[in-house]
Design a protein around this motif. Structure first.
Motif, PDB file in Angstrom:
ATOM      1  N   GLY A 203       0.833  -1.216   0.000  1.00  0.00           N
ATOM      2  CA  GLY A 203       0.000   0.000   0.000  1.00  0.00           C
ATOM      3  C   GLY A 203       0.853   1.246   0.000  1.00  0.00           C
ATOM      4  O   GLY A 203       0.549   2.243  -0.702  1.00  0.00           O
ATOM      5  N   THR A 204       1.950   1.185   0.798  1.00  0.00           N
ATOM      6  CA  THR A 204       2.843   2.348   0.865  1.00  0.00           C
ATOM      7  C   THR A 204       3.504   2.579  -0.486  1.00  0.00           C
ATOM      8  O   THR A 204       3.622   3.732  -0.963  1.00  0.00           O
ATOM      9  CB  THR A 204       3.907   2.111   1.957  1.00  0.00           C
ATOM     10  N   LEU A 205       3.977   1.490  -1.105  1.00  0.00           N
ATOM     11  CA  LEU A 205       4.619   1.620  -2.407  1.00  0.00           C
ATOM     12  C   LEU A 205       3.628   2.156  -3.451  1.00  0.00           C
ATOM     13  O   LEU A 205       3.982   3.011  -4.291  1.00  0.00           O
ATOM     14  CB  LEU A 205       5.188   0.253  -2.848  1.00  0.00           C
ATOM     15  N   VAL A 206       2.416   1.643  -3.396  1.00  0.00           N
ATOM     16  CA  VAL A 206       1.392   2.122  -4.364  1.00  0.00           C
ATOM     17  C   VAL A 206       1.101   3.601  -4.138  1.00  0.00           C
ATOM     18  O   VAL A 206       0.978   4.409  -5.098  1.00  0.00           O
ATOM     19  CB  VAL A 206       0.116   1.270  -4.235  1.00  0.00           C
ATOM     20  N   SER A 207       1.018   3.974  -2.864  1.00  0.00           N
ATOM     21  CA  SER A 207       0.744   5.394  -2.555  1.00  0.00           C
ATOM     22  C   SER A 207       1.889   6.266  -3.024  1.00  0.00           C
ATOM     23  O   SER A 207       1.682   7.352  -3.626  1.00  0.00           O
ATOM     24  CB  SER A 207       0.535   5.564  -1.038  1.00  0.00           C
ATOM     25  N   ILE A 208       3.134   5.805  -2.733  1.00  0.00           N
ATOM     26  CA  ILE A 208       4.300   6.584  -3.158  1.00  0.00           C
ATOM     27  C   ILE A 208       4.345   6.673  -4.696  1.00  0.00           C
ATOM     28  O   ILE A 208       4.660   7.729  -5.278  1.00  0.00           O
ATOM     29  CB  ILE A 208       5.585   5.953  -2.585  1.00  0.00           C
ATOM     30  N   SER A 209       4.026   5.580  -5.345  1.00  0.00           N
ATOM     31  CA  SER A 209       4.037   5.574  -6.821  1.00  0.00           C
ATOM     32  C   SER A 209       2.980   6.551  -7.372  1.00  0.00           C
ATOM     33  O   SER A 209       3.224   7.309  -8.337  1.00  0.00           O
ATOM     34  CB  SER A 209       3.769   4.152  -7.337  1.00  0.00           C
ATOM     35  N   ALA A 210       1.808   6.533  -6.745  1.00  0.00           N
ATOM     36  CA  ALA A 210       0.742   7.431  -7.203  1.00  0.00           C
ATOM     37  C   ALA A 210       1.130   8.881  -6.984  1.00  0.00           C
ATOM     38  O   ALA A 210       0.921   9.754  -7.852  1.00  0.00           O
ATOM     39  CB  ALA A 210      -0.551   7.083  -6.445  1.00  0.00           C
ATOM     40  N   VAL A 211       1.729   9.138  -5.832  1.00  0.00           N
ATOM     41  CA  VAL A 211       2.153  10.518  -5.543  1.00  0.00           C
ATOM     42  C   VAL A 211       3.246  10.923  -6.517  1.00  0.00           C
ATOM     43  O   VAL A 211       3.281  12.066  -7.036  1.00  0.00           O
ATOM     44  CB  VAL A 211       2.631  10.624  -4.081  1.00  0.00           C
ATOM     45  N   GLY A 212       4.160  10.001  -6.801  1.00  0.00           N
ATOM     46  CA  GLY A 212       5.252  10.314  -7.723  1.00  0.00           C
ATOM     47  C   GLY A 212       4.715  10.588  -9.124  1.00  0.00           C
ATOM     48  O   GLY A 212       5.163  11.523  -9.797  1.00  0.00           O
ATOM     49  N   LEU A 213       3.789   9.771  -9.560  1.00  0.00           N
ATOM     50  CA  LEU A 213       3.199   9.978 -10.878  1.00  0.00           C
ATOM     51  C   LEU A 213       2.454  11.309 -10.917  1.00  0.00           C
ATOM     52  O   LEU A 213       2.504  12.050 -11.930  1.00  0.00           O
ATOM     53  CB  LEU A 213       2.257   8.814 -11.204  1.00  0.00           C
ATOM     54  N   ALA A 214       1.773  11.624  -9.827  1.00  0.00           N
ATOM     55  CA  ALA A 214       1.046  12.892  -9.792  1.00  0.00           C
ATOM     56  C   ALA A 214       2.013  14.057  -9.842  1.00  0.00           C
ATOM     57  O   ALA A 214       1.791  15.057 -10.538  1.00  0.00           O
ATOM     58  CB  ALA A 214       0.180  12.966  -8.529  1.00  0.00           C
ATOM     59  N   VAL A 215       3.100  13.967  -9.164  1.00  0.00           N
ATOM     60  CA  VAL A 215       4.099  15.043  -9.149  1.00  0.00           C
ATOM     61  C   VAL A 215       4.707  15.167 -10.525  1.00  0.00           C
ATOM     62  O   VAL A 215       4.914  16.274 -11.045  1.00  0.00           O
ATOM     63  CB  VAL A 215       5.181  14.766  -8.098  1.00  0.00           C
ATOM     64  N   ILE A 216       5.021  14.056 -11.157  1.00  0.00           N
ATOM     65  CA  ILE A 216       5.619  14.087 -12.483  1.00  0.00           C
ATOM     66  C   ILE A 216       4.629  14.703 -13.456  1.00  0.00           C
ATOM     67  O   ILE A 216       4.998  15.499 -14.319  1.00  0.00           O
ATOM     68  CB  ILE A 216       6.033  12.668 -12.916  1.00  0.00           C
ATOM     69  N   ARG A 217       3.373  14.326 -13.335  1.00  0.00           N
ATOM     70  CA  ARG A 217       2.367  14.862 -14.224  1.00  0.00           C
ATOM     71  C   ARG A 217       2.228  16.375 -14.016  1.00  0.00           C
ATOM     72  O   ARG A 217       2.041  17.132 -14.996  1.00  0.00           O
ATOM     73  CB  ARG A 217       1.031  14.158 -13.985  1.00  0.00           C
ATOM     74  N   VAL A 218       2.315  16.793 -12.804  1.00  0.00           N
ATOM     75  CA  VAL A 218       2.188  18.235 -12.532  1.00  0.00           C
ATOM     76  C   VAL A 218       3.387  18.978 -13.114  1.00  0.00           C
ATOM     77  O   VAL A 218       3.258  20.061 -13.695  1.00  0.00           O
ATOM     78  CB  VAL A 218       2.059  18.481 -11.023  1.00  0.00           C
ATOM     79  N   ILE A 219       4.527  18.404 -12.933  1.00  0.00           N
ATOM     80  CA  ILE A 219       5.737  19.061 -13.418  1.00  0.00           C
ATOM     81  C   ILE A 219       5.703  19.127 -14.940  1.00  0.00           C
ATOM     82  O   ILE A 219       6.052  20.151 -15.555  1.00  0.00           O
ATOM     83  CB  ILE A 219       6.981  18.342 -12.916  1.00  0.00           C
ATOM     84  N   LEU A 220       5.303  18.110 -15.561  1.00  0.00           N
ATOM     85  CA  LEU A 220       5.286  18.101 -17.001  1.00  0.00           C
ATOM     86  C   LEU A 220       4.116  18.947 -17.479  1.00  0.00           C
ATOM     87  O   LEU A 220       4.170  19.542 -18.532  1.00  0.00           O
ATOM     88  CB  LEU A 220       5.176  16.666 -17.521  1.00  0.00           C
TER      89      LEU A 220
END
Length: 220
Positions: A203-220
């Motif tokens: 769950g932690t890894l999935v949450s971190i992955s989702a947050v990372g993807l969201a951050v990457i999407r925001v940055i891009l």
């Protein structure tokens, strides 16, 4: 010679026994017979020959008779003293018979005493033998009794030890089963905790992955 002198001295001191004076030969024979009839004892010397010998040596008839009488008295007294120191043959035989009787009596008494003591010894021996047999039987009974008691105690001790071992085995089995159950429970808890940790990690890894993807999407 000394005896003659002593007898001669005694003869000089004696008073005349005969008042008539007769011839030498007849007087000597008369003296011998008179002394023999007066003393009534056996003479050890020939009084007639002794009187003649003294008269031939120059002694008067009365002195020769007195000396002969004195010598005869001395010899007879000596014979009596010697005879008193010894016993007669009849007395000796009587003493021997008495001693033999006493010896036979003593032998019979000793034999009866030996028989009596032997019978007493046999009775005492038989009594001791009976006492020994009785003591043996009593000792055997006591030994059997002690042996039976020891066997009973040993069997009881064996039973008690067997029961204690059985109880200890049962307790050990119970403890082993309890430990096994607790180990299984711990294993189940560990497995459940492991699943929970894995779940939390995923769950932690999935949450971190989702947050990372969201951050990457925001940055891009």
């Amino acid at each position: 010679m000394a005896l003659y002198k002593r007898a001669f001295g005694l003869g000089l001191g004696l008073k005349p026994r005969f008042t008539t004076k007769i011839a030498s030969t007849r007087s000597s024979r008369h003296v011998s017979q008179a002394v023999d009839s007066t003393v009534k004892r056996a003479f050890l010397v020939d009084t007639l020959a002794l009187v003649r010998n003294l008269e031939s040596n120059g002694l008067p008839s009365k002195q020769a008779e007195a000396i002969t009488f004195a010598i005869t008295e001395v010899l007879n007294d000596s014979l009596e003293n010697v005879a008193q120191s010894f016993v007669t043959k009849s007395d000796m035989l009587k003493s021997e018979m008495t001693q033999e009787t006493n010896l036979s009596k003593f032998k019979s008494e000793v034999q009866s005493s030996q028989e009596h003591h032997f019978s007493l010894l046999q009775r005492e021996t038989e009594k001791l033998r009976n006492d020994i047999d009785k003591m043996r039987s009593e000792l055997r009974y006591e030994i059997d009794k002690v042996t039976a008691g020891q066997r009973l105690d040993l069997n009881l001790e064996r039973g008690r030890i067997r029961d204690e071992l059985a109880n200890q085995n049962a307790e050990t089995t119970n403890l082993t089963n309890k430990l096994d159950r607790e180990i299984h429970a711990l294993r189940a808890q560990l497995e459940a905790a492991k699943y929970d940790v894995i779940k939390y990690c995923i769950g932690t890894l999935v949450s971190i992955s989702a947050v990372g993807l969201a951050v990457i999407r925001v940055i891009l």
